[in-house]
Design a protein around this motif. Structure first.
Motif, PDB file in Angstrom:
ATOM      1  N   LEU A 298       0.819  -1.215   0.000  1.00 38.35           N
ATOM      2  CA  LEU A 298       0.000   0.000   0.000  1.00 38.35           C
ATOM      3  C   LEU A 298       0.849   1.259   0.000  1.00 38.35           C
ATOM      4  CD1 LEU A 298      -2.689  -1.056   2.648  1.00 38.35           C
ATOM      5  CD2 LEU A 298      -2.985  -0.993   0.167  1.00 38.35           C
ATOM      6  N   ARG A 299       2.151   1.098  -0.184  1.00 33.12           N
ATOM      7  CA  ARG A 299       3.058   2.237  -0.012  1.00 33.12           C
ATOM      8  C   ARG A 299       2.847   3.357  -1.031  1.00 33.12           C
ATOM      9  NH1 ARG A 299       5.945  -2.078  -1.985  1.00 33.12           N
ATOM     10  NH2 ARG A 299       6.897  -1.826  -4.051  1.00 33.12           N
ATOM     11  N   GLU A 300       2.152   3.074  -2.157  1.00 29.48           N
ATOM     12  CA  GLU A 300       1.925   4.113  -3.159  1.00 29.48           C
ATOM     13  C   GLU A 300       0.748   5.023  -2.808  1.00 29.48           C
ATOM     14  OE1 GLU A 300       1.522   1.607  -6.530  1.00 29.48           O
ATOM     15  OE2 GLU A 300       3.624   1.825  -7.112  1.00 29.48           O
ATOM     16  N   LEU A 304      -2.901   8.471   2.184  1.00 28.11           N
ATOM     17  CA  LEU A 304      -3.927   7.738   2.929  1.00 28.11           C
ATOM     18  C   LEU A 304      -3.869   8.091   4.416  1.00 28.11           C
ATOM     19  CD1 LEU A 304      -6.147   5.612   2.481  1.00 28.11           C
ATOM     20  CD2 LEU A 304      -4.508   3.890   3.245  1.00 28.11           C
ATOM     21  N   GLU A 305      -5.024   8.461   4.966  1.00 24.25           N
ATOM     22  CA  GLU A 305      -5.133   8.830   6.369  1.00 24.25           C
ATOM     23  C   GLU A 305      -5.951   7.832   7.173  1.00 24.25           C
ATOM     24  OE1 GLU A 305      -6.730  12.736   6.582  1.00 24.25           O
ATOM     25  OE2 GLU A 305      -5.145  13.660   5.362  1.00 24.25           O
ATOM     26  N   GLU A 306      -6.961   7.228   6.548  1.00 27.24           N
ATOM     27  CA  GLU A 306      -7.854   6.322   7.276  1.00 27.24           C
ATOM     28  C   GLU A 306      -8.046   5.026   6.501  1.00 27.24           C
ATOM     29  OE1 GLU A 306     -11.551   7.894   8.591  1.00 27.24           O
ATOM     30  OE2 GLU A 306     -10.757   9.922   8.914  1.00 27.24           O
ATOM     31  N   LEU A 307      -8.011   3.906   7.231  1.00 22.84           N
ATOM     32  CA  LEU A 307      -8.341   2.597   6.670  1.00 22.84           C
ATOM     33  C   LEU A 307      -9.323   1.920   7.613  1.00 22.84           C
ATOM     34  CD1 LEU A 307      -8.084   0.223   4.729  1.00 22.84           C
ATOM     35  CD2 LEU A 307      -6.069  -0.515   6.015  1.00 22.84           C
ATOM     36  N   HIS A 308     -10.468   1.537   7.071  1.00 22.39           N
ATOM     37  CA  HIS A 308     -11.482   0.814   7.832  1.00 22.39           C
ATOM     38  C   HIS A 308     -11.636  -0.570   7.208  1.00 22.39           C
ATOM     39  CE1 HIS A 308     -13.076   4.498   9.891  1.00 22.39           C
ATOM     40  NE2 HIS A 308     -12.524   5.063   8.823  1.00 22.39           N
ATOM     41  N   LEU A 309     -11.416  -1.597   8.034  1.00 19.75           N
ATOM     42  CA  LEU A 309     -11.627  -2.976   7.590  1.00 19.75           C
ATOM     43  C   LEU A 309     -12.263  -3.723   8.759  1.00 19.75           C
ATOM     44  CD1 LEU A 309      -9.054  -5.020   5.493  1.00 19.75           C
ATOM     45  CD2 LEU A 309     -11.124  -5.933   6.508  1.00 19.75           C
ATOM     46  N   VAL A 310     -13.539  -3.459   8.955  1.00 17.25           N
ATOM     47  CA  VAL A 310     -14.279  -3.997  10.087  1.00 17.25           C
ATOM     48  C   VAL A 310     -14.970  -5.299   9.678  1.00 17.25           C
ATOM     49  CG1 VAL A 310     -16.125  -3.533  11.740  1.00 17.25           C
ATOM     50  CG2 VAL A 310     -14.653  -1.663  10.950  1.00 17.25           C
ATOM     51  N   GLY A 311     -14.951  -6.287  10.572  1.00 16.95           N
ATOM     52  CA  GLY A 311     -15.715  -7.506  10.347  1.00 16.95           C
ATOM     53  C   GLY A 311     -15.338  -8.263   9.099  1.00 16.95           C
ATOM     54  N   GLY A 312     -14.045  -8.318   8.804  1.00 18.35           N
ATOM     55  CA  GLY A 312     -13.629  -8.968   7.564  1.00 18.35           C
ATOM     56  C   GLY A 312     -12.976 -10.315   7.724  1.00 18.35           C
ATOM     57  N   LEU A 325       3.215   5.210   4.462  1.00 20.30           N
ATOM     58  CA  LEU A 325       2.018   6.020   4.679  1.00 20.30           C
ATOM     59  C   LEU A 325       2.288   7.003   5.816  1.00 20.30           C
ATOM     60  CD1 LEU A 325      -0.733   3.244   4.397  1.00 20.30           C
ATOM     61  CD2 LEU A 325       0.464   4.495   2.596  1.00 20.30           C
ATOM     62  N   ALA A 326       2.970   8.082   5.475  1.00 23.42           N
ATOM     63  CA  ALA A 326       3.421   9.037   6.491  1.00 23.42           C
ATOM     64  C   ALA A 326       2.276   9.811   7.123  1.00 23.42           C
ATOM     65  CB  ALA A 326       4.419  10.013   5.872  1.00 23.42           C
ATOM     66  N   ARG A 327       1.107   9.879   6.459  1.00 26.87           N
ATOM     67  CA  ARG A 327      -0.037  10.634   6.993  1.00 26.87           C
ATOM     68  C   ARG A 327      -1.078   9.739   7.662  1.00 26.87           C
ATOM     69  NH1 ARG A 327      -1.366  15.049   2.173  1.00 26.87           N
ATOM     70  NH2 ARG A 327       0.780  15.719   1.799  1.00 26.87           N
TER      71      ARG A 327
END
Length: 607
Positions: A298-300, A304-312, A325-327
């Motif tokens: 995902l480095r490109e 990206l500030e937020e990642l949601h992966l709920v219930g997966g 992902l510095a931010r």
């Protein structure tokens, strides 16, 4: 003097009240309100909701700006039905039984900004229905029974910014249905019967910034699904249970800042379709059967500030998963199957503000120590993590631990290879070889195999890692020779073990048979060692005995054959007489000549 002034003041007040009353009476006289409706001259609103009107009522004030006709029994709208209401801004016809709207039904409403026709029985919208609505901003045709959007249905709505078209029976959107919507920014197509993205129709919406698909029958997003939507910033695809794959270039051409693909059937992270979305700030892949987030994939996504992966059903987030992902400031992976989350997964935990890992079977060991150390600064969304293992901390909330007890509780034991017995294998080409490797540690170490070129080997291919962590080399080739390495690792450290493989080719096998004392390469293929004699004494004795018996048997068979052959020919002669004629001798007598031939005989004895 004072009395005269007071009288004049009272006279002025009376005159003002009289004038005001006359103005109010005049206004009330000009403002008409149909029976059962509630009218307000202050906000210029006529509310005829729930009046059971079968048609649009007569006697509506021409000054009306807000007209509410919801929850009536209006079935049809005729041509120029509202032509007298030139000042109307908002018209709501929702929750009626409309099944027919004639062309130019809204002609004359040149100031209308909002039109709602939701929850009716429309099956089709004829071309020309929206003629004259040059200033319309919002159109709601959701929750009808519309089957098809025809060409040029919305061509007169040049100022339209938002369409709500969800919960219809849509099976097809014509390629030019959205022609003329040059200002459209938001489109919602939810709960329809569409099984594919109407790519050609969407290509007409070059100004679209927000697109939402919910509860559709999509099975995949093909390449270039959203071409020509260069201004699109937010894409929502949700509740599509048959959506399993995204083609590699399905999102090509988009510059999204927000992407939601949730409640679908994606089994892996869509790394390739995402890699070019360098402006993406929000990513939601919740409620997909995704089990792993791999490292450095995902480095490109630099912003990206937020990642949601709920219930997966997430089992593991590998080290380096969010590297670059510095931010990155918010991660929500609650309700999964994670046993841990290592600090090495992040580019920098200093930027992390919110971490949701509740609802996971967390093993509280050294891998989660970094979270406990930051428990007073991280936002857990009101649901702090709880330990599931080991037994001594089971059920304890992270915030309940004191600093003094952490070193004795959150511990790990370094990975260690269990069986270090040498494994040096020499085989002929085409054979299958199996190498074993097992390890111990706390937490349970992961095991990988490295090729002689230090390349990690996968569970697929001719040379592959088995589920029990053994290495299988199928149909070994000469180029497979070399040293393979088993590496066991966990959060506390690594351990490794090397095995050797030497594969003989067909030409080498032939040379070995002719010259059994020749040397052959050792396990790494770079040096030579003498091969010991391949047979022991017992094997050699058996071989010689079998060879001698075979020879004696052949001789006996030959003698028996000769004996029976001689018996069949009668008396055997031991001598033979041979007559022969030698070369002639030529004599010359001077006057003439003649030839003299001498014959001969000899006897030969047969042995």
């Amino acid at each position: 003097m004072f009395v005269e002034t007071l009288v004049q003041w009272w006279l002025c007040r009376v005159i003002i009240y009289i004038l005001a009353a006359s103005v109010v009476l005049a206004a009330d006289t000009s403002w008409s309100c149909p029976l059962c409706c509630r009218c307000s001259s202050e906000v210029l609103e006529v509310n005829c909701s729930r009046c059971q009107f079968p048609t649009v009522p007569d006697g509506l004030s021409t000054d009306c700006q807000l007209l509410n006709l919801t929850y009536n029994k209006i079935k049809t709208l005729e041509r120029q039905q509202f032509s007298s209401l030139t000042q109307l801004w908002d018209l709501d016809l929702s929750d009626n039984i409309l099944n027919m709207i004639e062309a130019e039904a809204f002609l004359g409403l040149q100031n209308l900004l909002t039109l709602r026709i939701a929850r009716n029985r429309l099956k089709i919208i004829p071309v020309g229905v929206f003629s004259g609505l040059t200033r319309l901003r919002l159109l709601d045709i959701s929750q009808n029974e519309i089957l098809v959007l025809l060409d040029f249905t919305f061509r007169d709505l040049a100022a339209l910014q938002r369409i709500e078209a969800g919960e219809n029976d849509l099976v097809y959107v014509s390629q030019r249905a959205f022609t003329g919507l040059s200002s459209l920014q938001e489109l919602h197509l939810d709960h329809c019967n569409l099984t594919s993205v109407p790519t050609e129709a969407l290509a007409q919406l070059s100004g679209l910034t927000r697109l939402r698909f919910r509860q559709l029958g999509l099975t995949t997003l093909p390449n270039n699904s959203f071409r020509c939507l260069g201004r699109l910033r937010e894409l929502v695809v949700s509740h599509c249970p048959w959506l399993e794959t995204l083609a590699e270039n399905s999102l090509f051409g988009l510059n999204l800042t927000s992407l939601t693909i949730c409640h679908c059937n994606l089994s892996t992270m869509p790394y390739t379709p995402l890699h070019h979305l360098v402006y993406l700030r929000y990513l939601d892949l919740s409620f997909n059967p995704i089990t792993y987030i791999q490292g450095n994939r995902l480095r490109e996504l630099l912003r990206l500030e937020e990642l949601h992966l709920v219930g997966g059903g997430l089992l593991r987030i590998e080290p380096g998963a969010f590297r670059g992902l510095a931010r990155f400031r918010l991660l929500n992976v609650s309700g999964n199957l994670l046993a841990t989350l290592e600090e090495k997964a992040f580019h920098s935990v200093g930027n992390l503000e919110t971490l949701r890992i509740d609802g996971n079977p967390l093993a509280c060991d050294c891998r989660l120590l970094w979270v406990v150390h930051r428990r007073l600064y991280l936002d857990f969304g009101g649901r702090p993590p709880v330990c599931t293992a080991p037994v001594q901390v089971q059920g304890r909330v992270f915030r309940d631990f004191s600093e003094a007890e952490l070193p004795g509780l959150f511990t790990c034991r370094q990975a260690r290879i269990l069986n270090r017995k040498p494994q040096q294998v020499r085989v002929d080409e085409g054979h299958t070889v199996l190498f074993y490797c097992s390890a111990d540690g706390d937490p349970k170490p992961s095991i990988i195999w490295l090729s002689p070129q230090s390349i990690p080997l996968s569970p697929t291919g001719r040379i592959h890692v088995l589920p029990n962590n053994s290495l299988e080399v199928r149909y070994a080739q000469v180029q497979d020779s070399g040293a393979y390495r088993c590496v066991a690792s966990n959060a506390a450290g690594n351990d490794s073990f090397a095995v050797g493989l030497q594969v003989w080719g067909f030409s080498q096998n032939h040379s070995r048979r002719l010259h059994p004392a020749l040397s052959f390469p050792a396990g790494n293929g770079s040096s030579h060692a003498h091969q010991p004699f391949p047979f022991d004494a017992k094997t050699l004795l058996i071989a010689v005995t079998l060879g001698f018996l075979s020879f004696i048997g052949s001789v006996v068979i030959c003698f028996i054959f000769m004996f029976f052959w001689s018996q069949g020919k009668g008396q055997i002669k031991h001598t033979a007489t041979i007559d022969f004629v030698p070369r002639s001798t030529i004599a010359s007598n001077g006057a003439g000549g003649g030839n003299r031939v001498e014959s001969g005989r000899f006897t030969m004895k047969l042995i």
